[in-house]
Design a protein around this motif. Structure first.
Motif, PDB file in Angstrom:
ATOM      1  N   PHE A   1      45.352  41.885  34.099  1.00  0.00           N
ATOM      2  CA  PHE A   1      45.468  42.236  32.680  1.00  0.00           C
ATOM      3  C   PHE A   1      44.757  41.247  31.753  1.00  0.00           C
ATOM      4  O   PHE A   1      44.045  41.683  30.827  1.00  0.00           O
ATOM      5  CB  PHE A   1      46.948  42.357  32.282  1.00  0.00           C
ATOM      6  CG  PHE A   1      47.580  43.649  32.730  1.00  0.00           C
ATOM      7  CD1 PHE A   1      47.215  44.860  32.159  1.00  0.00           C
ATOM      8  CD2 PHE A   1      48.544  43.656  33.721  1.00  0.00           C
ATOM      9  CE1 PHE A   1      47.785  46.053  32.573  1.00  0.00           C
ATOM     10  CE2 PHE A   1      49.129  44.835  34.139  1.00  0.00           C
ATOM     11  CZ  PHE A   1      48.756  46.043  33.572  1.00  0.00           C
TER      12      PHE A   1
ATOM     13  N   ILE B   1      43.334  48.515  36.515  1.00  0.00           N
ATOM     14  CA  ILE B   1      43.874  47.555  35.550  1.00  0.00           C
ATOM     15  C   ILE B   1      45.200  47.025  36.088  1.00  0.00           C
ATOM     16  O   ILE B   1      46.077  47.796  36.477  1.00  0.00           O
ATOM     17  CB  ILE B   1      44.057  48.200  34.170  1.00  0.00           C
ATOM     18  CG1 ILE B   1      42.756  48.881  33.728  1.00  0.00           C
ATOM     19  CG2 ILE B   1      44.506  47.167  33.145  1.00  0.00           C
ATOM     20  CD1 ILE B   1      41.578  47.964  33.603  1.00  0.00           C
TER      21      ILE B   1
ATOM     22  N   THR C   1      50.788  47.923  30.471  1.00  0.00           N
ATOM     23  CA  THR C   1      51.668  46.827  30.882  1.00  0.00           C
ATOM     24  C   THR C   1      53.111  47.296  31.040  1.00  0.00           C
ATOM     25  O   THR C   1      53.942  46.544  31.553  1.00  0.00           O
ATOM     26  CB  THR C   1      51.609  45.673  29.857  1.00  0.00           C
ATOM     27  OG1 THR C   1      52.017  46.156  28.567  1.00  0.00           O
ATOM     28  CG2 THR C   1      50.195  45.109  29.769  1.00  0.00           C
TER      29      THR C   1
ATOM     30  N   ALA D   1      41.038  42.036  31.957  1.00  0.00           N
ATOM     31  CA  ALA D   1      40.747  43.348  31.373  1.00  0.00           C
ATOM     32  C   ALA D   1      40.770  43.278  29.851  1.00  0.00           C
ATOM     33  O   ALA D   1      39.914  43.858  29.175  1.00  0.00           O
ATOM     34  CB  ALA D   1      41.763  44.380  31.880  1.00  0.00           C
ATOM     35  N   LYS D   2      41.736  42.533  29.302  1.00  0.00           N
ATOM     36  CA  LYS D   2      41.804  42.385  27.843  1.00  0.00           C
ATOM     37  C   LYS D   2      40.604  41.599  27.327  1.00  0.00           C
ATOM     38  O   LYS D   2      40.068  41.901  26.246  1.00  0.00           O
ATOM     39  CB  LYS D   2      43.105  41.693  27.453  1.00  0.00           C
ATOM     40  CG  LYS D   2      44.353  42.533  27.696  1.00  0.00           C
ATOM     41  CD  LYS D   2      45.618  41.773  27.329  1.00  0.00           C
ATOM     42  CE  LYS D   2      46.863  42.599  27.637  1.00  0.00           C
ATOM     43  NZ  LYS D   2      48.108  41.866  27.296  1.00  0.00           N
TER      44      LYS D   2
ATOM     45  N   ILE E   1      45.012  49.369  27.670  1.00  0.00           N
ATOM     46  CA  ILE E   1      45.345  48.280  28.596  1.00  0.00           C
ATOM     47  C   ILE E   1      46.716  47.701  28.241  1.00  0.00           C
ATOM     48  O   ILE E   1      47.546  47.439  29.121  1.00  0.00           O
ATOM     49  CB  ILE E   1      44.257  47.196  28.570  1.00  0.00           C
ATOM     50  CG1 ILE E   1      42.953  47.748  29.140  1.00  0.00           C
ATOM     51  CG2 ILE E   1      44.695  45.950  29.341  1.00  0.00           C
ATOM     52  CD1 ILE E   1      41.756  46.838  28.953  1.00  0.00           C
TER      53      ILE E   1
ATOM     54  N   PHE F   1      37.844  50.332  29.734  1.00  0.00           N
ATOM     55  CA  PHE F   1      38.362  49.111  29.129  1.00  0.00           C
ATOM     56  C   PHE F   1      38.633  49.333  27.641  1.00  0.00           C
ATOM     57  O   PHE F   1      37.885  48.882  26.774  1.00  0.00           O
ATOM     58  CB  PHE F   1      37.391  47.944  29.364  1.00  0.00           C
ATOM     59  CG  PHE F   1      37.266  47.570  30.807  1.00  0.00           C
ATOM     60  CD1 PHE F   1      38.233  46.793  31.421  1.00  0.00           C
ATOM     61  CD2 PHE F   1      36.202  48.030  31.572  1.00  0.00           C
ATOM     62  CE1 PHE F   1      38.131  46.456  32.767  1.00  0.00           C
ATOM     63  CE2 PHE F   1      36.093  47.693  32.917  1.00  0.00           C
ATOM     64  CZ  PHE F   1      37.069  46.907  33.520  1.00  0.00           C
TER      65      PHE F   1
END
Length: 400
Positions: free
Chosen positions: A310, A244, A346, A313-314, A342, A337
């Motif tokens: 990101f 990720i 960040t 992935a979101k 996720i 996921f």
């Protein structure tokens, strides 16, 4: 002769008199009758901060430490290790559960007869929670979940349930220690909904019980973990591991046994841990990519990665969150996921420089090599002594 028989009969019917006479005749063996009076045979649980405790025995599994602990969330990952440590020192452990009778079966083997007490309860029923706490003098809350379901939201599981336990413990009046297990990175400003809920729970608990102890463990690894096991399972099935972002997020994973030891150390201290917050991270800081390299090296597979930005992935994780409350059936549990995880990735999740840590509890955490991650050998191709990269790992001179 009849008088002598009557006297012997009266002595036989009075066991306390017999014990007293035996103790006076054999003073060296007095600890068998009152072992807690002798420092060598007393339990090592401190009484300051947790009130008067009745102790008996040598401090082992068949002794009585005086602790009657209600461990909410005991059937989870951390719970089995904590229950084992509590039972090992002679504590009675109340195990509230809401699932089937099999959910707590493995815990009953960890204590002496009658020391592990499973109790059926409903986390939404205040009376059932009060019934669990009725005879407890220590409450430890391990309840938490990193994903939502149709029935339980992040706020209910991670915040409201913890606050409810604190309110009931305050009303109880006999709860001498309250330990809340939160998460490293819990903050009202966190991008993760779960971490924001954990921060709200900490605030609510300290408002009700200022003397409560807060533990913030980092991501825990161990035999039943949901980090390295998930990665290894995905890599074995699909031949690669999604990273990720670019895998540069810093994390500080901790061995689950060390977290259980930290909770026990807080109970054993002289009350200095009351009202404090501890951040429990492992001795080393890794990026997600570095931890994945350790996983691949342990399972002896060639590392193959697919970097997933990101936003993408979101987008992959979003459909589950949209459909979660709209479909009439449960959706699969997210693995790689997970939208909330996720969001958490960040930001770096490491121990703060000025935080209380394992060192303040007198514990040296294990490094993530060797025994703490030995369970990953189950994923090796061909058996524990082999693997896809074994020819590169073993020198030809080592063969007979």
């Amino acid at each position: 002769m009849q008088a002598i028989s009557r006297r012997l009969g009266h002595q036989h019917l009075n066991p306390y008199r017999s014990i007293s006479s035996l103790k006076s005749s054999y003073p060296l063996y007095d600890h068998y009758f009152n072992g807690a009076d002798h420092p060598r045979f007393a339990s090592n649980i401190a009484t300051k901060g947790i009130g008067h405790l009745v102790r008996k025995g040598t401090g082992g599994r068949s002794s009585v430490s005086g602790i009657i602990s209600a461990v909410f969330g005991a059937t989870g990952f951390l719970g089995r290790y904590l229950v084992q440590r509590l039972a090992k020192m002679g504590s009675q452990v109340l195990v509230p559960f809401r699932g089937s009778e099999d959910s707590h079966r493995h815990l009953k083997l960890m204590g002496d007869l009658g020391q592990i007490v499973p109790m059926k309860y409903n986390p939404r029923d205040e009376n059932s929670i009060k019934a669990v706490m009725a005879k407890a003098n220590v409450v430890i809350n391990l309840i938490g979940r990193e994903y939502e379901t149709r029935n339980y939201s992040f706020e209910e599981v991670n915040h409201f349930m913890a606050e409810q336990l604190a309110v009931i413990a305050k009303e109880h009046g006999g709860i001498m220690r309250f330990v809340q297990v939160s998460c490293l990175g819990a903050s009202p400003s966190s991008p993760s909904t779960m971490l924001r809920a954990k921060a709200a729970a900490e605030e609510a608990i300290l408002r009700e019980l200022p003397e409560a102890t807060i533990m913030r463990p980092a991501g825990m690894v161990g035999t039943e973990d949901r980090i390295l096991n998930t990665w290894a399972h995905f890599a074995k099935n699909y031949g690669f591991l999604p990273l990720i972002g670019d895998g540069s997020t810093k994390i500080q994973p901790v061995y689950v046994v060390d977290v259980a030891s930290a909770i026990i150390a807080a109970l054993k201290d002289d009350g200095t841990s009351m009202g404090k917050v501890y951040e429990l991270g492992g001795p080393d800081v890794f990026t997600v990519h570095q931890l994945a390299e350790i996983m691949f090296d342990t399972i002896r597979e060639w590392p193959h990665y697919v970097k997933v930005p990101f936003p993408i992935a979101k987008g992959i994780a979003m459909p589950r969150e949209i459909l979660l409350k709209k479909v009439p059936f449960p959706l699969p549990i997210p693995a790689i996921f997970n939208l909330d995880q996720i969001n958490a990735l960040t930001q770096d999740t490491v121990v703060s420089p000025d935080a209380l840590t394992f060192n303040d509890l007198g514990i040296e955490p294990h490094k993530l090599k060797g025994y703490p991650i030995e369970y990953l050998i189950q994923y090796r191709k061909g058996g524990p002594n082999y693997g896809s990269t074994v020819s590169e790992k073993v020198s030809p001179d080592a063969y007979p």
